[in-house]
Scaffold this motif. Structure first.
Motif, PDB file in Angstrom:
ATOM      1  N   LEU A 133     -10.944  11.362  14.702  1.00 46.54           N
ATOM      2  CA  LEU A 133      -9.682  11.411  15.448  1.00 46.54           C
ATOM      3  C   LEU A 133      -8.588  10.662  14.695  1.00 46.54           C
ATOM      4  O   LEU A 133      -8.797   9.527  14.246  1.00 46.54           O
ATOM      5  CB  LEU A 133      -9.854  10.752  16.817  1.00 46.54           C
ATOM      6  N   GLY A 134      -7.445  11.296  14.564  1.00 43.85           N
ATOM      7  CA  GLY A 134      -6.277  10.607  14.020  1.00 43.85           C
ATOM      8  C   GLY A 134      -5.654   9.764  15.129  1.00 43.85           C
ATOM      9  O   GLY A 134      -5.740  10.133  16.301  1.00 43.85           O
ATOM     10  N   ILE A 135      -5.047   8.645  14.763  1.00 45.16           N
ATOM     11  CA  ILE A 135      -4.470   7.783  15.801  1.00 45.16           C
ATOM     12  C   ILE A 135      -3.019   7.428  15.493  1.00 45.16           C
ATOM     13  O   ILE A 135      -2.701   6.877  14.432  1.00 45.16           O
ATOM     14  CB  ILE A 135      -5.265   6.469  15.980  1.00 45.16           C
ATOM     15  N   THR A 136      -2.166   7.745  16.451  1.00 44.72           N
ATOM     16  CA  THR A 136      -0.764   7.306  16.408  1.00 44.72           C
ATOM     17  C   THR A 136      -0.630   6.184  17.427  1.00 44.72           C
ATOM     18  O   THR A 136      -1.212   6.280  18.514  1.00 44.72           O
ATOM     19  CB  THR A 136       0.165   8.464  16.848  1.00 44.72           C
ATOM     20  N   ILE A 137       0.116   5.148  17.089  1.00 43.29           N
ATOM     21  CA  ILE A 137       0.381   4.129  18.107  1.00 43.29           C
ATOM     22  C   ILE A 137       1.889   3.954  18.295  1.00 43.29           C
ATOM     23  O   ILE A 137       2.684   4.189  17.382  1.00 43.29           O
ATOM     24  CB  ILE A 137      -0.306   2.765  17.803  1.00 43.29           C
ATOM     25  N   SER A 138       2.241   3.577  19.506  1.00 45.87           N
ATOM     26  CA  SER A 138       3.643   3.381  19.855  1.00 45.87           C
ATOM     27  C   SER A 138       3.681   2.159  20.758  1.00 45.87           C
ATOM     28  O   SER A 138       3.685   2.262  21.973  1.00 45.87           O
ATOM     29  CB  SER A 138       4.157   4.640  20.557  1.00 45.87           C
ATOM     30  N   LEU A 139       3.638   1.002  20.117  1.00 44.04           N
ATOM     31  CA  LEU A 139       3.456  -0.252  20.842  1.00 44.04           C
ATOM     32  C   LEU A 139       4.579  -1.242  20.532  1.00 44.04           C
ATOM     33  O   LEU A 139       4.407  -2.462  20.638  1.00 44.04           O
ATOM     34  CB  LEU A 139       2.076  -0.850  20.488  1.00 44.04           C
ATOM     35  N   GLY A 140       5.712  -0.690  20.100  1.00 47.39           N
ATOM     36  CA  GLY A 140       6.913  -1.483  19.988  1.00 47.39           C
ATOM     37  C   GLY A 140       6.996  -2.409  18.787  1.00 47.39           C
ATOM     38  O   GLY A 140       6.332  -2.204  17.769  1.00 47.39           O
ATOM     39  N   GLU A 141       7.843  -3.436  18.959  1.00 43.01           N
ATOM     40  CA  GLU A 141       8.131  -4.366  17.863  1.00 43.01           C
ATOM     41  C   GLU A 141       7.033  -5.416  17.785  1.00 43.01           C
ATOM     42  O   GLU A 141       6.698  -6.051  18.792  1.00 43.01           O
ATOM     43  CB  GLU A 141       9.487  -5.021  18.105  1.00 43.01           C
ATOM     44  N   GLN A 142       6.504  -5.587  16.587  1.00 40.70           N
ATOM     45  CA  GLN A 142       5.421  -6.551  16.362  1.00 40.70           C
ATOM     46  C   GLN A 142       5.640  -7.221  15.012  1.00 40.70           C
ATOM     47  O   GLN A 142       6.426  -6.760  14.203  1.00 40.70           O
ATOM     48  CB  GLN A 142       4.061  -5.815  16.348  1.00 40.70           C
ATOM     49  N   LYS A 143       4.896  -8.282  14.766  1.00 45.67           N
ATOM     50  CA  LYS A 143       4.951  -8.941  13.449  1.00 45.67           C
ATOM     51  C   LYS A 143       4.272  -8.035  12.414  1.00 45.67           C
ATOM     52  O   LYS A 143       3.345  -7.294  12.745  1.00 45.67           O
ATOM     53  CB  LYS A 143       4.200 -10.267  13.496  1.00 45.67           C
ATOM     54  N   GLN A 144       4.693  -8.189  11.140  1.00 44.38           N
ATOM     55  CA  GLN A 144       4.118  -7.327  10.093  1.00 44.38           C
ATOM     56  C   GLN A 144       2.596  -7.469  10.034  1.00 44.38           C
ATOM     57  O   GLN A 144       1.881  -6.481   9.826  1.00 44.38           O
ATOM     58  CB  GLN A 144       4.734  -7.660   8.729  1.00 44.38           C
ATOM     59  N   GLU A 145       2.093  -8.709  10.238  1.00 47.83           N
ATOM     60  CA  GLU A 145       0.622  -8.859  10.132  1.00 47.83           C
ATOM     61  C   GLU A 145      -0.106  -8.113  11.254  1.00 47.83           C
ATOM     62  O   GLU A 145      -1.241  -7.673  11.088  1.00 47.83           O
ATOM     63  CB  GLU A 145       0.175 -10.320  10.056  1.00 47.83           C
ATOM     64  N   VAL A 146       0.585  -7.967  12.387  1.00 51.19           N
ATOM     65  CA  VAL A 146      -0.025  -7.206  13.486  1.00 51.19           C
ATOM     66  C   VAL A 146      -0.067  -5.724  13.118  1.00 51.19           C
ATOM     67  O   VAL A 146      -1.089  -5.047  13.287  1.00 51.19           O
ATOM     68  CB  VAL A 146       0.762  -7.439  14.801  1.00 51.19           C
ATOM     69  N   TYR A 147       1.060  -5.226  12.587  1.00 52.81           N
ATOM     70  CA  TYR A 147       1.059  -3.832  12.128  1.00 52.81           C
ATOM     71  C   TYR A 147      -0.082  -3.609  11.128  1.00 52.81           C
ATOM     72  O   TYR A 147      -0.758  -2.594  11.151  1.00 52.81           O
ATOM     73  CB  TYR A 147       2.399  -3.476  11.463  1.00 52.81           C
TER      74      TYR A 147
END
Ligand code: SAM
Ligand code: SF4
Length: 368
Positions: A133-147
């Motif tokens: 399964l491919g996964i797209t996420i849309s979880l807003g603004e986060q720190k680069q390390e979280v991304y």
């Protein structure tokens, strides 16, 4: 007038003035625009539509965007947060029905607990689907390390709408504080791109105070940022939000709808091989709005596979469609409508952005 539009759409480059002229296309002219977009779609991305099963897993949000029905200060709704087992059940539904990808979306939270939970879920989704399964996420603004952690755990596409590329308008539609800062939004988009995600953004079309010049600038912003995917739709008012007071400034819903379709068509004409999602908000105005968007150049649909009992609580705007249905109910009618639009469904295929594959990484593609 007609020939003027014909001439403009044959160009390879578009100035802001050209875009404003095209956004102004009347009912006859916009057909020419959609026809051109359809030609480019067929040539550059084909007639396949890719499904992303959308799981709106929580409406708990730490932010307070003035337009959004699940903003922190709206107490007129029931907050929910799906358990991991419920999320994984929806994932299994997508997998079994050969959707090939899921989208995890929620209100915005920045916390160690949230980061850990998502990371674990992503790994689990990859595991139960044998990495398929491919996964797209849309979880807003986060720190680069979280991304980075979420990318390493298996998400490979990220959607973060710029909402508007006009910093003044951005300020008007958000609270004026550090949690809602235009520059941070840009920094986050750059971080998402640098991390290696297929990077998606988008806008709301028909916001109060938004001009056609603003929308033309948004299109140029997306071109210059060299985005891979777009998710955009009309702004729709919600009675329990601060922006509802500007209801009288809005274009009619049909006008907002057609303006959104024109933006989709223009992005297809200008950016050719990006993925463009037909947003649910189009369906809130026109029952076959998403299918009309396919004809105007979109090639991705995100069927809602959130368990039905929670849907009513992820009400971003009034009249949100399919809030009382289960995933299966939507799937059967959707397939027939997509065929009617002349497209076929790329079952079992990720349908990644062709644009992403072509561009060099890592590169923010946006002037520093
Ligand atoms: N919280 C994450 C974020 O803001 O990126 C993801 C969820 S948020 C609900 C997803 C999108 O919903 C936003 O980017 C915004 O464009 C859209 N949205 C929110 N309120 C809306 C409204 N009233 N009309 C149309 N779209 C809306
Ligand atoms: Fe929260 Fe996203 Fe809605 Fe803003 S748009 S209030 S961040 S869910």
């Amino acid at each position: 007038m007609k020939s003027k539009i014909d001439n403009i759409i044959q160009q390879e480059e578009f100035s802001k003035e050209d875009l404003v002229r095209l956004l102004n296309a009347d009912a006859g002219e916009r057909k020419i625009l959609y026809r051109k977009a359809a030609e480019i779609k067929a040539e550059h991305v084909g007639k396949k539509v890719y499904y992303r099963g959308l799981i709106e897993f929580s409406n708990i949000c730490g932010k307070n965007c003035h337009y959004c029905g699940i903003r922190r200060d709206n107490h007129n709704l029931k907050r929910y947060n799906l358990g991991d087992a419920e999320i994984l059940k929806a994932v299994e539904f997508a997998f079994k029905n050969r959707y090939a990808s899921v989208v995890l979306q929620s209100g915005e939270l920045e916390s160690a607990g949230f980061t850990d939970r998502i990371e674990k879920l992503l790994r689990e989704i990859k595991k139960i689907s044998n990495d398929q399964l491919g996964i797209t996420i849309s979880l807003g603004e986060q720190k680069q390390e979280v991304y980075k952690r979420w990318f390493d755990a298996g998400a490979h596409r990220y959607l973060l709408r710029i909402e508007t590329s006009n910093p003044e308008l951005y300020k008007k539609i958000h609270p004026d504080d550090t949690k809602h800062d235009f520059n941070r939004r840009i920094e986050c988009l750059k971080a998402i791109k640098q991390t290696g995600y297929q990077t998606g953004t988008g806008i709301m079309v028909g916001l109060p105070f938004q001009t056609l010049e603003d929308i033309a600038d948004d299109i140029l912003f997306m071109r210059d940022f060299d985005i891979d995917m777009v998710g955009l739709g009309p702004y729709i008012e919600h009675r329990d939000t601060p922006m509802f007071e500007y209801k009288n400034l809005l274009l009619l819903p049909e006008e907002r709808f057609h303006l959104a379709l024109k933006v989709i068509a223009l992005l297809r004409i200008i950016m050719k091989d990006i993925n463009i999602a037909a947003a649910t908000a189009l369906q809130a105005i026109d029952p076959v709005g998403r299918e009309k968007a396919l004809i105007a150049g979109a090639n991705v649909i995100m069927p809602n596979i959130t368990p039905g009992k929670y849907r009513d609580s992820y009400r971003l705007y009034d009249n949100k469609p399919c809030t009382d249905e289960e995933a299966e109910d939507c799937t059967s009618c959707l397939e027939a409508r997509i065929h009617m639009a002349g497209d076929e469904i790329g079952y079992g295929e990720w349908g990644d952005s062709k644009h992403f594959k072509k561009r060099k990484l890592p590169d923010t593609g946006y002037p520093e």
